[in-house]
Design a protein around this motif. Structure first.
Motif, PDB file in Angstrom:
ATOM      1  N   ASN A  30     -68.065 -19.194 -36.724  1.00 38.71           N
ATOM      2  CA  ASN A  30     -68.548 -20.283 -37.586  1.00 38.71           C
ATOM      3  C   ASN A  30     -67.617 -20.387 -38.787  1.00 38.71           C
ATOM      4  OD1 ASN A  30     -70.175 -22.317 -38.587  1.00 38.71           O
ATOM      5  ND2 ASN A  30     -71.688 -20.917 -39.474  1.00 38.71           N
ATOM      6  N   PRO A  31     -66.375 -20.895 -38.567  1.00 40.31           N
ATOM      7  CA  PRO A  31     -65.363 -20.848 -39.630  1.00 40.31           C
ATOM      8  C   PRO A  31     -65.717 -21.802 -40.771  1.00 40.31           C
ATOM      9  CG  PRO A  31     -64.592 -22.163 -37.790  1.00 40.31           C
ATOM     10  CD  PRO A  31     -65.878 -21.532 -37.348  1.00 40.31           C
ATOM     11  N   PRO A  32     -65.343 -21.476 -42.020  1.00 44.98           N
ATOM     12  CA  PRO A  32     -65.567 -22.389 -43.148  1.00 44.98           C
ATOM     13  C   PRO A  32     -64.603 -23.568 -43.078  1.00 44.98           C
ATOM     14  CG  PRO A  32     -64.372 -20.464 -43.877  1.00 44.98           C
ATOM     15  CD  PRO A  32     -64.717 -20.201 -42.442  1.00 44.98           C
ATOM     16  N   ILE A  33     -65.105 -24.753 -43.484  1.00 51.21           N
ATOM     17  CA  ILE A  33     -64.304 -25.982 -43.471  1.00 51.21           C
ATOM     18  C   ILE A  33     -64.387 -26.623 -44.841  1.00 51.21           C
ATOM     19  CG2 ILE A  33     -64.055 -28.263 -42.444  1.00 51.21           C
ATOM     20  CD1 ILE A  33     -65.345 -27.163 -39.921  1.00 51.21           C
ATOM     21  N   LEU A  64     -67.974 -35.848 -53.830  1.00 53.70           N
ATOM     22  CA  LEU A  64     -67.884 -34.384 -53.766  1.00 53.70           C
ATOM     23  C   LEU A  64     -66.857 -33.948 -52.730  1.00 53.70           C
ATOM     24  CD1 LEU A  64     -71.710 -33.535 -53.752  1.00 53.70           C
ATOM     25  CD2 LEU A  64     -70.168 -33.553 -55.724  1.00 53.70           C
ATOM     26  N   ARG A  65     -66.199 -32.807 -53.062  1.00 55.98           N
ATOM     27  CA  ARG A  65     -65.397 -32.082 -52.071  1.00 55.98           C
ATOM     28  C   ARG A  65     -66.050 -30.722 -51.902  1.00 55.98           C
ATOM     29  NH1 ARG A  65     -60.813 -32.723 -49.431  1.00 55.98           N
ATOM     30  NH2 ARG A  65     -59.645 -30.896 -48.679  1.00 55.98           N
ATOM     31  N   LEU A  66     -66.378 -30.352 -50.642  1.00 56.71           N
ATOM     32  CA  LEU A  66     -67.177 -29.164 -50.362  1.00 56.71           C
ATOM     33  C   LEU A  66     -66.442 -28.243 -49.393  1.00 56.71           C
ATOM     34  CD1 LEU A  66     -70.574 -31.023 -49.675  1.00 56.71           C
ATOM     35  CD2 LEU A  66     -69.754 -30.111 -51.862  1.00 56.71           C
ATOM     36  N   ILE A  67     -66.840 -26.972 -49.440  1.00 55.63           N
ATOM     37  CA  ILE A  67     -66.429 -26.010 -48.433  1.00 55.63           C
ATOM     38  C   ILE A  67     -67.698 -25.355 -47.910  1.00 55.63           C
ATOM     39  CG2 ILE A  67     -66.010 -24.194 -50.170  1.00 55.63           C
ATOM     40  CD1 ILE A  67     -63.805 -23.134 -48.294  1.00 55.63           C
ATOM     41  N   ALA A  68     -67.831 -25.303 -46.574  1.00 57.56           N
ATOM     42  CA  ALA A  68     -69.064 -24.790 -45.968  1.00 57.56           C
ATOM     43  C   ALA A  68     -68.775 -24.423 -44.520  1.00 57.56           C
ATOM     44  CB  ALA A  68     -70.173 -25.840 -46.038  1.00 57.56           C
ATOM     45  N   SER A  71     -71.461 -24.906 -39.147  1.00 55.62           N
ATOM     46  CA  SER A  71     -72.873 -25.192 -38.857  1.00 55.62           C
ATOM     47  C   SER A  71     -73.555 -25.889 -40.028  1.00 55.62           C
ATOM     48  CB  SER A  71     -73.608 -23.888 -38.529  1.00 55.62           C
ATOM     49  OG  SER A  71     -73.516 -22.969 -39.625  1.00 55.62           O
ATOM     50  N   SER A  72     -73.165 -25.585 -41.266  1.00 55.61           N
ATOM     51  CA  SER A  72     -73.749 -26.244 -42.436  1.00 55.61           C
ATOM     52  C   SER A  72     -73.308 -27.699 -42.526  1.00 55.61           C
ATOM     53  CB  SER A  72     -73.377 -25.488 -43.713  1.00 55.61           C
ATOM     54  OG  SER A  72     -73.956 -24.196 -43.715  1.00 55.61           O
ATOM     55  N   TRP A  73     -72.029 -27.966 -42.196  1.00 50.52           N
ATOM     56  CA  TRP A  73     -71.548 -29.351 -42.205  1.00 50.52           C
ATOM     57  C   TRP A  73     -72.367 -30.217 -41.234  1.00 50.52           C
ATOM     58  CZ3 TRP A  73     -68.690 -31.978 -45.473  1.00 50.52           C
ATOM     59  CH2 TRP A  73     -67.771 -31.319 -46.293  1.00 50.52           C
ATOM     60  N   ALA A  74     -72.714 -29.644 -40.094  1.00 50.65           N
ATOM     61  CA  ALA A  74     -73.430 -30.417 -39.083  1.00 50.65           C
ATOM     62  C   ALA A  74     -74.812 -30.839 -39.560  1.00 50.65           C
ATOM     63  CB  ALA A  74     -73.538 -29.617 -37.796  1.00 50.65           C
ATOM     64  N   ASN A  75     -75.425 -30.062 -40.439  1.00 52.86           N
ATOM     65  CA  ASN A  75     -76.792 -30.339 -40.878  1.00 52.86           C
ATOM     66  C   ASN A  75     -76.880 -30.851 -42.320  1.00 52.86           C
ATOM     67  OD1 ASN A  75     -77.885 -29.379 -38.410  1.00 52.86           O
ATOM     68  ND2 ASN A  75     -77.610 -27.264 -39.131  1.00 52.86           N
ATOM     69  N   LEU A  76     -75.727 -31.118 -42.944  1.00 55.76           N
ATOM     70  CA  LEU A  76     -75.724 -31.503 -44.355  1.00 55.76           C
ATOM     71  C   LEU A  76     -75.990 -33.007 -44.496  1.00 55.76           C
ATOM     72  CD1 LEU A  76     -75.358 -30.396 -47.194  1.00 55.76           C
ATOM     73  CD2 LEU A  76     -72.906 -30.916 -47.012  1.00 55.76           C
ATOM     74  N   LEU A 107     -74.994 -21.831 -48.469  1.00 54.02           N
ATOM     75  CA  LEU A 107     -73.685 -21.584 -47.866  1.00 54.02           C
ATOM     76  C   LEU A 107     -72.676 -22.672 -48.216  1.00 54.02           C
ATOM     77  CD1 LEU A 107     -74.806 -20.377 -44.311  1.00 54.02           C
ATOM     78  CD2 LEU A 107     -74.201 -18.989 -46.312  1.00 54.02           C
ATOM     79  N   VAL A 108     -73.128 -23.727 -48.886  1.00 57.76           N
ATOM     80  CA  VAL A 108     -72.250 -24.842 -49.251  1.00 57.76           C
ATOM     81  C   VAL A 108     -71.764 -24.637 -50.674  1.00 57.76           C
ATOM     82  CG1 VAL A 108     -72.054 -27.330 -49.557  1.00 57.76           C
ATOM     83  CG2 VAL A 108     -73.452 -26.411 -47.695  1.00 57.76           C
ATOM     84  N   GLU A 109     -70.450 -24.713 -50.871  1.00 58.42           N
ATOM     85  CA  GLU A 109     -69.846 -24.520 -52.191  1.00 58.42           C
ATOM     86  C   GLU A 109     -69.151 -25.801 -52.615  1.00 58.42           C
ATOM     87  OE1 GLU A 109     -66.321 -21.843 -54.307  1.00 58.42           O
ATOM     88  OE2 GLU A 109     -67.049 -21.325 -52.305  1.00 58.42           O
ATOM     89  N   ILE A 110     -69.360 -26.197 -53.885  1.00 59.74           N
ATOM     90  CA  ILE A 110     -68.725 -27.404 -54.423  1.00 59.74           C
ATOM     91  C   ILE A 110     -67.344 -27.032 -54.921  1.00 59.74           C
ATOM     92  CG2 ILE A 110     -68.885 -29.234 -56.138  1.00 59.74           C
ATOM     93  CD1 ILE A 110     -71.923 -28.863 -56.095  1.00 59.74           C
ATOM     94  N   VAL A 111     -66.332 -27.629 -54.319  1.00 64.94           N
ATOM     95  CA  VAL A 111     -64.952 -27.376 -54.723  1.00 64.94           C
ATOM     96  C   VAL A 111     -64.563 -28.293 -55.871  1.00 64.94           C
ATOM     97  CG1 VAL A 111     -62.551 -27.359 -53.956  1.00 64.94           C
ATOM     98  CG2 VAL A 111     -64.369 -26.595 -52.408  1.00 64.94           C
TER      99      VAL A 111
END
Length: 511
Positions: A30-33, A64-68, A71-76, A107-111
């Motif tokens: 589940n790599p971060p994107i 926003l620019r995010l890193i997550a 699996s988190s991107w799919a449900n955000l 698990l979602v971080e605001i860049v």
């Protein structure tokens, strides 16, 4: 215990390696994107304390620019992100307030976010009371005067930032009289204006509308009167006066008291001659006014006695007539026959009496269009052709059932005639009308016979009805003509009863 103390370092290193291996495995699956969130997030603005207001436009949304993890991107979804501009603790003056963004998924971080802050200008609110000024944007008609207008309520409250309220010099409501000769009442919006007559924005007016009243009164020496058209003569026979109108229907006159006293509520035009008229009359006609009295319009234009525009509408006297007409057709294929049910229609017409009196039945035709129609039963709406100037009011019935079938022309043959006789049929060919079905369309004409039975008939003249024979499944509707004229004669016989002597040619004599 000694074992734990003695081997603590090894145990710690083993646990650390196990955690690192687990983290690496999770990141592999589940790599971060890192990416830009595709939707703008609306900013919720929390109002400043009571008595303060923000006069600067606040941003409506944040990007926003995010890193997550994947699996988190799919449900955000946007509902998991909240952006807030909190002005509840600000003070008067200009300040930069941070835009706070919170994501419910840990698990979602605001860049990065744009904007990070919002510039606000906090001012104190002020409310003032101000009387309504009514602006009348036009004038009453000549001969009338407008009294002082009134507003209800007479005052309004204006609330807004101090910087905007201080600019307000007047509270204005405008109104048009629009040539009214009676008191004008209307509901109008109130507008705040500065000393330069420009609208002041950013303030609230309570109430936003007021009821305005402008009393309108007639001046002394003026009088409103109706206009009556004076006509004489008779229109041409067969015509009538359908309407008479005058523009304006009422006028204002001005003059001395003696002249005005002679006008009892109306004035007449000079006579308009209608003798033998057949068309409408439109013209400007002078008025019959007492000495010393003139119209307000003529006084304004300084053209002497005024006039009005009169329209006398002259129309033919009309009548109505009902005709029963046969149904005709156009466009049918030459190889087809047709029949209308019903075969006649009632046509209701109206128009000028003189035209209807000279109307002939043959001038009206009821026609159905059979172009490109195939055998079968069709429901059609007929078209009525009539002379110009005559109106079609109705046709009964308004739809006609049309039957179309195939026509086959066949010779007339005979059966039963004795060998000692000859015969002749007139006509010697007839039209056979086949029924409107598919079997009739494919039949070979040679398979259809038309025969008259001459059995036991003696020489003479007969009118006979032919018999039609057709293949099985083919139905004959009718034939045209349905009877033929048959003549029977005996055969001529030559009998040799006398010898024929040879003819001798005389020998010429010698000279």
């Amino acid at each position: 215990m000694r074992f734990l103390i003695k081997n603590f370092g090894s145990i710690f290193i083993s646990l650390l390696l196990a955690v690192l291996i687990w983290v690496a495995a999770v990141r592999e699956q589940n790599p971060p994107i890192e990416n830009d969130y595709p939707q703008s997030i609306p900013i919720e603005v929390i109002a400043p304390p009571t008595g303060l207001v923000n006069t600067s436009p606040a941003p409506e949304s944040v990007r926003l620019r995010l890193i997550a993890p994947q699996s988190s991107w799919a449900n955000l979804t946007p509902t998991k992100i909240k952006a807030t501009l909190d002005l509840s603790n600000v003070h008067q003056g200009v300040d930069d307030v941070p835009v706070q963004v919170v994501v419910s998924d840990p698990l979602v971080e605001i860049v990065d976010q744009q904007p990070r802050t919002a510039s606000v200008n906090i001012e104190a609110l002020r409310t003032i009371s101000m009387p309504i000024e009514v602006e009348v944007l036009d004038s009453p008609p000549l001969g009338y005067t407008a009294r002082t207008p009134a507003a209800e309520p007479a005052e309004v409250e204006i609330t807004g930032p101090v910087s905007q309220v201080d600019q307000v010099a007047r509270a204005v409501a405008d109104i048009f009289i629009r040539n009214s000769k009676e008191t004008v009442q209307a509901t109008r919006d109130v507008v705040a204006k500065d000393q330069n007559d420009r609208t002041v924005r950013g303030v609230t007016i309570s109430p936003p509308t007021v009821q305005l009243t402008i009393p309108i009164e007639q001046r002394f020496g003026y009088k409103d009167v109706s206009v009556r058209v004076n006509v004489e003569g008779q229109v041409a026979p067969g015509y009538r006066v359908s309407n008479i109108s005058v523009e304006p229907p009422a006028i204002t006159v001005v003059g001395n008291p003696k002249g005005l006293s002679q006008i009892a509520g109306l004035v007449e035009t000079v006579p308009i001659n209608l003798d033998q008229a057949t068309e409408s009359i439109v013209r400007t006609v002078p008025l019959n006014l007492p000495d010393g009295v003139t119209t307000v319009i003529s006084e304004q234009e300084q053209n002497g006695p005024g006039g009005v525009q009169v329209t006398v509408e002259i129309a033919p006297i009309e009548d109505a007539v009902t005709l029963e007409r046969p149904i005709t057709q156009q466009g049918i294929d030459p190889d087809y026959w047709w029949r209308a049910a019903p075969d006649r229609a009632e046509v209701f017409l109206s128009g000028p009496l003189s035209q209807l009196q000279s109307l002939r039945a043959s001038d009206v035709e009821v026609l159905v269009d059979l172009f490109d129609l195939k055998p079968g039963v069709h429901i059609l709406q007929p078209t009525v052709f009539k002379p110009d100037g005559v109106r079609l009011d109705a046709i009964l019935p308004d739809t006609i059932e049309i039957t179309i079938g195939r026509t086959v022309q066949r010779p007339v043959s005979q059966t039963g005639l004795g060998p000692q006789y000859t015969w002749k049929a007139s006509p010697n060919r007839v039209n056979v009308m086949l029924s409107a079905d598919s079997s009739a369309n494919s039949v070979n004409p040679a398979e259809i016979g038309v025969t008259v039975d001459l059995s036991e008939l003696e020489p003479g003249f007969y009118q006979l009805k032919p018999v039609v024979t057709a293949p099985a499944g083919v139905v004959v509707d009718s034939i045209t003509p349905d009877t033929v004229n048959v003549t029977i004669n005996p055969k001529a016989v030559i009998t040799a009863t006398d010898r024929v002597s040879p003819v001798r040619t005389p020998t010429p004599r010698a000279k």
